[in-house]
Design a protein around this motif. Structure first.
Motif, mmCIF file in Angstrom:
data_model
loop_
_atom_site.group_PDB
_atom_site.id
_atom_site.type_symbol
_atom_site.label_atom_id
_atom_site.label_comp_id
_atom_site.label_asym_id
_atom_site.label_seq_id
_atom_site.Cartn_x
_atom_site.Cartn_y
_atom_site.Cartn_z
ATOM 1 N N LEU A 33 0.823 -1.208 0.000
ATOM 2 C CA LEU A 33 0.000 0.000 0.000
ATOM 3 C C LEU A 33 0.860 1.263 0.000
ATOM 4 C CD1 LEU A 33 -2.930 -0.892 2.438
ATOM 5 C CD2 LEU A 33 -2.888 -0.932 -0.058
ATOM 6 N N GLY A 34 1.983 1.222 0.715
ATOM 7 C CA GLY A 34 2.866 2.380 0.755
ATOM 8 C C GLY A 34 3.439 2.698 -0.612
ATOM 9 N N GLU A 35 3.927 1.664 -1.311
ATOM 10 C CA GLU A 35 4.471 1.872 -2.655
ATOM 11 C C GLU A 35 3.386 2.318 -3.621
ATOM 12 O OE1 GLU A 35 7.631 1.803 -3.942
ATOM 13 O OE2 GLU A 35 8.108 1.852 -1.804
ATOM 14 N N LEU A 36 2.195 1.744 -3.478
ATOM 15 C CA LEU A 36 1.083 2.125 -4.348
ATOM 16 C C LEU A 36 0.749 3.605 -4.167
ATOM 17 C CD1 LEU A 36 -1.146 1.285 -6.340
ATOM 18 C CD2 LEU A 36 -2.575 0.723 -4.355
ATOM 19 N N MET A 37 0.675 4.056 -2.915
ATOM 20 C CA MET A 37 0.351 5.449 -2.652
ATOM 21 C C MET A 37 1.420 6.386 -3.209
ATOM 22 S SD MET A 37 -2.570 5.860 -1.270
ATOM 23 C CE MET A 37 -2.305 7.602 -0.934
ATOM 24 N N LYS A 38 2.683 5.980 -3.116
ATOM 25 C CA LYS A 38 3.762 6.817 -3.626
ATOM 26 C C LYS A 38 3.665 7.003 -5.141
ATOM 27 C CE LYS A 38 6.399 7.386 0.154
ATOM 28 N NZ LYS A 38 6.852 8.697 0.686
ATOM 29 N N HIS A 39 3.088 6.010 -5.830
ATOM 30 C CA HIS A 39 3.005 6.065 -7.289
ATOM 31 C C HIS A 39 1.744 6.746 -7.794
ATOM 32 C CE1 HIS A 39 6.276 3.073 -7.038
ATOM 33 N NE2 HIS A 39 6.569 3.471 -8.254
ATOM 34 N N VAL A 40 0.669 6.686 -7.036
ATOM 35 C CA VAL A 40 -0.594 7.262 -7.516
ATOM 36 C C VAL A 40 -0.803 8.690 -7.013
ATOM 37 C CG1 VAL A 40 -1.658 4.994 -7.663
ATOM 38 C CG2 VAL A 40 -1.971 6.351 -5.594
ATOM 39 N N LEU A 41 -0.050 9.081 -5.980
ATOM 40 C CA LEU A 41 -0.242 10.417 -5.415
ATOM 41 C C LEU A 41 1.120 11.051 -5.155
ATOM 42 C CD1 LEU A 41 -2.007 12.628 -4.117
ATOM 43 C CD2 LEU A 41 -1.877 11.343 -1.976
ATOM 44 N N TYR A 42 1.319 12.237 -5.723
ATOM 45 C CA TYR A 42 2.586 12.933 -5.483
ATOM 46 C C TYR A 42 2.340 14.185 -4.647
ATOM 47 C CZ TYR A 42 6.876 15.552 -5.995
ATOM 48 O OH TYR A 42 8.020 16.252 -5.726
ATOM 49 N N GLU A 43 2.985 14.240 -3.504
ATOM 50 C CA GLU A 43 2.999 15.424 -2.666
ATOM 51 C C GLU A 43 4.461 15.772 -2.405
ATOM 52 O OE1 GLU A 43 0.651 17.433 -1.568
ATOM 53 O OE2 GLU A 43 -0.945 16.273 -2.551
ATOM 54 N N PRO A 44 4.888 16.992 -2.746
ATOM 55 C CA PRO A 44 6.301 17.359 -2.582
ATOM 56 C C PRO A 44 6.730 17.371 -1.120
ATOM 57 C CG PRO A 44 4.985 19.289 -3.129
ATOM 58 C CD PRO A 44 4.086 18.101 -3.289
ATOM 59 N N ARG A 45 7.964 17.001 -0.899
ATOM 60 C CA ARG A 45 8.523 17.008 0.452
ATOM 61 C C ARG A 45 8.678 18.449 0.940
ATOM 62 N NH1 ARG A 45 10.345 12.023 2.096
ATOM 63 N NH2 ARG A 45 10.504 10.439 0.465
ATOM 64 N N PRO A 46 8.703 18.632 2.260
ATOM 65 C CA PRO A 46 8.729 20.001 2.790
ATOM 66 C C PRO A 46 9.931 20.821 2.346
ATOM 67 C CG PRO A 46 9.077 18.357 4.525
ATOM 68 C CD PRO A 46 8.598 17.626 3.333
ATOM 69 N N SER A 106 6.066 12.648 -0.781
ATOM 70 C CA SER A 106 6.230 12.715 0.667
ATOM 71 C C SER A 106 5.136 11.974 1.421
ATOM 72 C CB SER A 106 6.223 14.189 1.104
ATOM 73 O OG SER A 106 6.525 14.337 2.469
ATOM 74 N N TYR A 107 4.009 11.728 0.746
ATOM 75 C CA TYR A 107 2.811 11.211 1.423
ATOM 76 C C TYR A 107 2.474 9.785 0.979
ATOM 77 C CZ TYR A 107 -2.019 11.087 3.118
ATOM 78 O OH TYR A 107 -3.185 10.748 3.776
ATOM 79 N N PRO A 108 2.242 8.889 1.933
ATOM 80 C CA PRO A 108 2.490 9.014 3.380
ATOM 81 C C PRO A 108 3.951 8.726 3.688
ATOM 82 C CG PRO A 108 1.613 6.856 2.916
ATOM 83 C CD PRO A 108 1.660 7.578 1.592
ATOM 84 N N SER A 109 4.352 8.920 4.914
ATOM 85 C CA SER A 109 5.715 8.594 5.315
ATOM 86 C C SER A 109 5.898 7.076 5.335
ATOM 87 C CB SER A 109 6.012 9.162 6.707
ATOM 88 O OG SER A 109 7.200 8.609 7.235
ATOM 89 N N GLY A 110 6.804 6.585 4.478
ATOM 90 C CA GLY A 110 7.067 5.148 4.451
ATOM 91 C C GLY A 110 7.692 4.658 5.739
ATOM 92 N N HIS A 111 8.561 5.485 6.334
ATOM 93 C CA HIS A 111 9.163 5.106 7.610
ATOM 94 C C HIS A 111 8.099 4.986 8.695
ATOM 95 C CE1 HIS A 111 12.976 6.025 5.695
ATOM 96 N NE2 HIS A 111 13.613 5.595 6.770
ATOM 97 N N ALA A 112 7.218 6.001 8.783
ATOM 98 C CA ALA A 112 6.164 5.958 9.800
ATOM 99 C C ALA A 112 5.234 4.780 9.567
ATOM 100 C CB ALA A 112 5.371 7.267 9.786
ATOM 101 N N LEU A 113 4.977 4.463 8.308
ATOM 102 C CA LEU A 113 4.098 3.344 7.978
ATOM 103 C C LEU A 113 4.668 2.020 8.482
ATOM 104 C CD1 LEU A 113 1.730 2.002 6.524
ATOM 105 C CD2 LEU A 113 3.009 2.222 4.377
ATOM 106 N N ILE A 114 5.944 1.783 8.222
ATOM 107 C CA ILE A 114 6.549 0.504 8.613
ATOM 108 C C ILE A 114 6.744 0.413 10.122
ATOM 109 C CG2 ILE A 114 8.596 -0.949 8.416
ATOM 110 C CD1 ILE A 114 6.732 -0.958 5.978
ATOM 111 N N VAL A 115 7.290 1.459 10.728
ATOM 112 C CA VAL A 115 7.563 1.374 12.171
ATOM 113 C C VAL A 115 6.275 1.332 12.981
ATOM 114 C CG1 VAL A 115 9.812 2.490 11.933
ATOM 115 C CG2 VAL A 115 7.814 3.885 12.488
#
Length: 227
Positions: A101-114, A131-140
């Motif tokens: 789901l994280g990889e899918l979201m990164k490919h279908v939605l682009y939000e620039p990093r801060p 930037s959305y969602p945070s892959g690190h936050a998702l996994i941890v």
């Protein structure tokens, strides 16, 4: 195989997925550079603690706080056997969903990093991908919530502390917005609840892991999700 569904966990998962969808709609329609999101970002980024900076920088780089931490945790739990093996299977089962789901979201939605929007210099090098969602936050968060749901507090507490530090660190070093991290935690917790709702999926992952990692369990190491 019995394709039963644990309704309580399914309802919780669906509620969390709904919250994640609503948050995503808000991000898409309003962008991440809103006044509140920007204020929260700078509240963290501009208030650095010299004692914490080295630690937060290291665990925020690539996979140091993510794969290089949580893969060993899952393996240690697996080879510990018994109830810990079941926790390992829960983690891996949820990690698989989170990765997809994280990889899918990164490919279908682009939000620039801060750092691309606010023109700041981050503490670490990061690709200018979504930037959305945070892959690190998702996994941890997936790992931490699995631990919270199944392990004694004296094990789950330090694991959760690591997850929170990594999530905080991704904002601290300037590569994620606060909403990225919140979205990652919503999705990660929802994925764990989904695994708990689908024992048959857990059992499939258990069989695969047993074949890959070796048959080192006793009879009581059964693929049960009854914690």
């Amino acid at each position: 195989m019995n394709f039963r569904v644990e309704r309580k966990h399914l309802y919780i998962a669906l509620m969390l997925y709904l919250l994640y969808i609503l948050l995503t709609i808000y991000v898409v329609t309003s962008g991440e550079g809103t006044s509140l999101n920007t204020y929260l970002f700078f509240a963290i980024f501009n208030n650095k603690l010299p004692q914490l900076t080295p630690l937060l920088t290291v665990i925020s780089i690539d996979d140091y706080g993510r794969a290089f931490f949580w893969i060993p945790v899952a393996l240690i739990l697996w080879y510990s056997g018994g109830r810990y093996r079941r926790v390992s299977v829960l983690m891996v089962s949820a990690f698989m969903i989170s990765l997809i789901l994280g990889e899918l979201m990164k490919h279908v939605l682009y939000e620039p990093r801060p750092f691309l929007v606010l023109h700041i210099v981050p503490l670490i090098h990061e690709q200018p991908d979504s930037s959305y969602p945070s892959g690190h936050a998702l996994i941890v968060s997936t790992g931490a919530y699995s631990a919270i749901m199944t392990l004694p507090w004296y094990i789950s507490l330090p694991l959760t502390a690591e997850a929170l530090l990594v999530s905080y660190g991704r904002i601290y070093v300037g590569v994620h917005w606060p909403l990225d991290v919140i979205a990652g935690w919503l999705l990660g917790i929802a994925n764990v609840e989904l695994v708990l709702a689908l024992p048959w999926y857990y059992e499939i992952v258990y069989i695969i892991m047993k074949k890959l990692l070796g048959r080192l369990s006793y009879r009581h190491d059964c693929p049960s999700t009854n914690y």
